[in-house]
Design a protein around this motif. Structure first.
Motif, PDB file in Angstrom:
ATOM      1  N   PRO A  60      20.899  -5.080 -21.420  1.00 27.01           N
ATOM      2  CA  PRO A  60      20.228  -4.080 -20.580  1.00 27.01           C
ATOM      3  C   PRO A  60      18.761  -3.877 -20.944  1.00 27.01           C
ATOM      4  O   PRO A  60      17.951  -3.539 -20.078  1.00 27.01           O
ATOM      5  N   GLY A 106      20.181 -11.523 -18.968  1.00 30.49           N
ATOM      6  CA  GLY A 106      19.408 -10.350 -18.567  1.00 30.49           C
ATOM      7  C   GLY A 106      18.237 -10.739 -17.687  1.00 30.49           C
ATOM      8  O   GLY A 106      17.942 -10.077 -16.688  1.00 30.49           O
ATOM      9  N   ALA A 148      12.680  -6.279 -14.977  1.00 26.37           N
ATOM     10  CA  ALA A 148      12.919  -5.997 -13.556  1.00 26.37           C
ATOM     11  C   ALA A 148      11.603  -5.784 -12.810  1.00 26.37           C
ATOM     12  O   ALA A 148      11.398  -6.312 -11.705  1.00 26.37           O
ATOM     13  N   TRP A 170      20.234   3.516 -17.992  1.00 28.30           N
ATOM     14  CA  TRP A 170      21.512   2.955 -18.449  1.00 28.30           C
ATOM     15  C   TRP A 170      21.475   2.671 -19.952  1.00 28.30           C
ATOM     16  O   TRP A 170      22.408   3.007 -20.685  1.00 28.30           O
ATOM     17  N   LEU A 171      20.394   2.059 -20.417  1.00 27.49           N
ATOM     18  CA  LEU A 171      20.294   1.703 -21.832  1.00 27.49           C
ATOM     19  C   LEU A 171      20.314   2.950 -22.711  1.00 27.49           C
ATOM     20  O   LEU A 171      21.058   3.023 -23.700  1.00 27.49           O
ATOM     21  N   TYR A 229      14.540  -0.603 -10.179  1.00 28.91           N
ATOM     22  CA  TYR A 229      15.525  -1.218 -11.067  1.00 28.91           C
ATOM     23  C   TYR A 229      15.151  -1.036 -12.535  1.00 28.91           C
ATOM     24  O   TYR A 229      16.032  -0.910 -13.403  1.00 28.91           O
ATOM     25  N   THR A 230      13.864  -1.022 -12.845  1.00 29.68           N
ATOM     26  CA  THR A 230      13.453  -0.728 -14.220  1.00 29.68           C
ATOM     27  C   THR A 230      13.900   0.672 -14.626  1.00 29.68           C
ATOM     28  O   THR A 230      14.393   0.894 -15.742  1.00 29.68           O
ATOM     29  N   SER A 242      17.755  -9.601 -13.843  1.00 25.39           N
ATOM     30  CA  SER A 242      16.582  -8.778 -13.547  1.00 25.39           C
ATOM     31  C   SER A 242      15.855  -9.270 -12.301  1.00 25.39           C
ATOM     32  O   SER A 242      15.006  -8.561 -11.762  1.00 25.39           O
ATOM     33  N   HIS A 266      17.719   0.652 -15.274  1.00 23.18           N
ATOM     34  CA  HIS A 266      18.131   0.025 -16.533  1.00 23.18           C
ATOM     35  C   HIS A 266      17.659   0.817 -17.746  1.00 23.18           C
ATOM     36  O   HIS A 266      18.338   0.826 -18.785  1.00 23.18           O
ATOM     37  N   LEU A 294      16.976  -6.445 -19.006  1.00 21.58           N
ATOM     38  CA  LEU A 294      16.929  -6.014 -17.604  1.00 21.58           C
ATOM     39  C   LEU A 294      15.824  -4.987 -17.392  1.00 21.58           C
ATOM     40  O   LEU A 294      15.051  -5.072 -16.422  1.00 21.58           O
ATOM     41  N   MET A 295      15.756  -4.002 -18.283  1.00 21.49           N
ATOM     42  CA  MET A 295      14.755  -2.947 -18.156  1.00 21.49           C
ATOM     43  C   MET A 295      13.343  -3.510 -18.251  1.00 21.49           C
ATOM     44  O   MET A 295      12.459  -3.169 -17.449  1.00 21.49           O
ATOM     45  N   TYR A 317      27.232 -10.892 -14.250  1.00 24.54           N
ATOM     46  CA  TYR A 317      27.240  -9.479 -14.656  1.00 24.54           C
ATOM     47  C   TYR A 317      28.607  -9.122 -15.230  1.00 24.54           C
ATOM     48  O   TYR A 317      28.718  -8.513 -16.308  1.00 24.54           O
TER      49      TYR A 317
END
Length: 400
Positions: A263, A317, A270, A156-157, A149-150, A321, A153, A266-267, A235
């Protein structure tokens, strides 16, 4: 389980390949989702409802095919699920790049449903590989899923920033280049996935209605599915209503708290959330995440300031996460390998339902009552979820 040196080498290589695939796929085809609705409104003559419905179709498709793929392609390996699913992400970006020349709404709907089916396939195949690798690493399912998941994200970022710059700079007649760039970024992820080692012939329990009902009749699965649903609502909230609220209340210069800070949190968290899952269990991690989400929304209600909005984005976030990572960890720890795809599909279909609910109902809710009231309602709901999370400790030994 003891970890041999060989198992350690394979864990590292497979994990890096899967993470690299996710970074590139979500940097391109994943991040474009943030610009999909405004892109469609600019390059077609569709109504706002038609443009928004394309996103809803994606998640409706994911909800259906979380389990549907297991029925349609029972003999496909987890590796093939990842490869074919990632190609579906690439295909959607290509279709969107061509849309200005073929602006047919039914074609876009079909593309959205195919993308959703491919996305659910990639997630299932990749998650099952990560859980299996985590078995070899001493059962560290939270850490393995947290790293995945890291990577997602992070991609995505970075993609949201790059594609956002392109989207703002390009005139409408050349806006298709955003999707050309998204496809070009995604392609290396597809190439990386081809180097994944064989995952072997799968041994999966085929999903049946009775089997899904049986899984969701167990309290551990019920709580995990319910929390997934509620986190997905947040979300949808952060991507939709909250972004509009920040822009309206504090100006466009503060949109970054929703578009970037969320995000980025989240990064950053996570992997931490995953590691904490392995150390202290799912109940305290989820309770802490939902409590943070409740406090964040409460801050926006009680303190009218752009800095309170920034805290809210950070808190939401932090919440998101932890939830999907924790739910995946529950699947890894509670289900036998052959039952994991079934349990994973049942639990994560509830997440997709939450996103669809937020997409379809969020705007209507914000029109029916002031945004401060909406945030206050969610703050109370998340506080209830934090309390519900603590009940997971009662069922820590329950198998799924």
């Amino acid at each position: 389980m003891a970890q041999s040196p060989t198992a350690g080498v394979h864990f590292r290589r497979d994990l890096y390949l899967l993470s690299g695939t996710f970074i590139m796929v979500f940097m391109g085809a994943g991040a474009q989702q943030a610009y999909l609705v405004p892109y469609l409104s600019r390059v077609t003559h569709w109504s706002s409802l038609q443009c928004s419905s394309i996103v809803a179709c994606v998640y409706l498709s994911m909800m259906v095919f979380r389990l549907g793929n297991l029925r349609l392609f029972p003999g496909w390996s987890d590796r093939r699920y990842t490869i074919v699913g990632a190609l579906g992400y690439l295909g959607f970006t290509v279709l969107m790049a061509l849309l200005p020349w073929v602006p047919y709404y039914p074609l876009a709907v079909i593309g959205a449903w195919l993308w959703g089916a491919a996305a659910s396939m990639m997630w299932t195949g990749t998650s099952m590989q990560i859980l299996r690798l985590s078995d070899l690493a001493g059962g560290r399912h939270g850490t393995g899923m947290g790293i995945l998941y890291t990577s997602l994200h992070a991609g995505w970022l970075a993609g949201a920033v790059v594609l956002g710059i392109c989207y703002d700079a390009l005139p409408t007649e050349r806006l298709y280049l955003v999707y050309v760039i998204a496809a070009a970024i995604t392609l290396p992820g597809n190439l990386l996935s081809a180097f994944l080692p064989a995952s072997g012939r799968p041994s999966r329990c085929l999903p049946t209605l009775a089997g899904v009902v049986e899984v969701l009749s167990r309290p551990r699965a019920q709580i995990a599915a319910g929390l997934q649903f509620m986190a997905a609502l947040s979300y949808g909230l952060i991507l939709g209503a909250f972004t509009r609220y920040v822009e309206t209340e504090y100006g466009t210069e503060w949109i970054w708290v929703a578009v970037s800070l969320y995000p980025a949190t989240l990064m950053a968290l996570a992997w931490v959330g995953g590691a904490l899952n392995d150390r202290i269990g799912q109940a305290p991690v989820l309770a802490g995440g939902f409590l943070a989400g409740s406090l964040g929304l409460g801050a926006t209600v009680l303190w009218h300031s752009p800095w309170s909005a920034a805290f809210t984005a950070f808190a939401l976030g932090l919440l998101n996460s932890t939830v999907s990572v924790s739910a995946s960890t529950i699947v890894g720890k509670a289900a036998d390998p052959e039952r994991r795809p079934l349990v994973y599909g049942a639990v994560f279909a509830c997440r997709d339902l939450g996103i669809v609910t937020a997409a379809l109902g969020g705007t209507a809710l914000s029109r029916a009552m002031p945004m401060s009231t909406v945030f206050a309602v969610f703050a109370v709901v998340f506080l209830g979820c934090a309390i519900l999370s603590t009940r997971l400790s009662r069922y820590a030994s329950q198998s799924l």
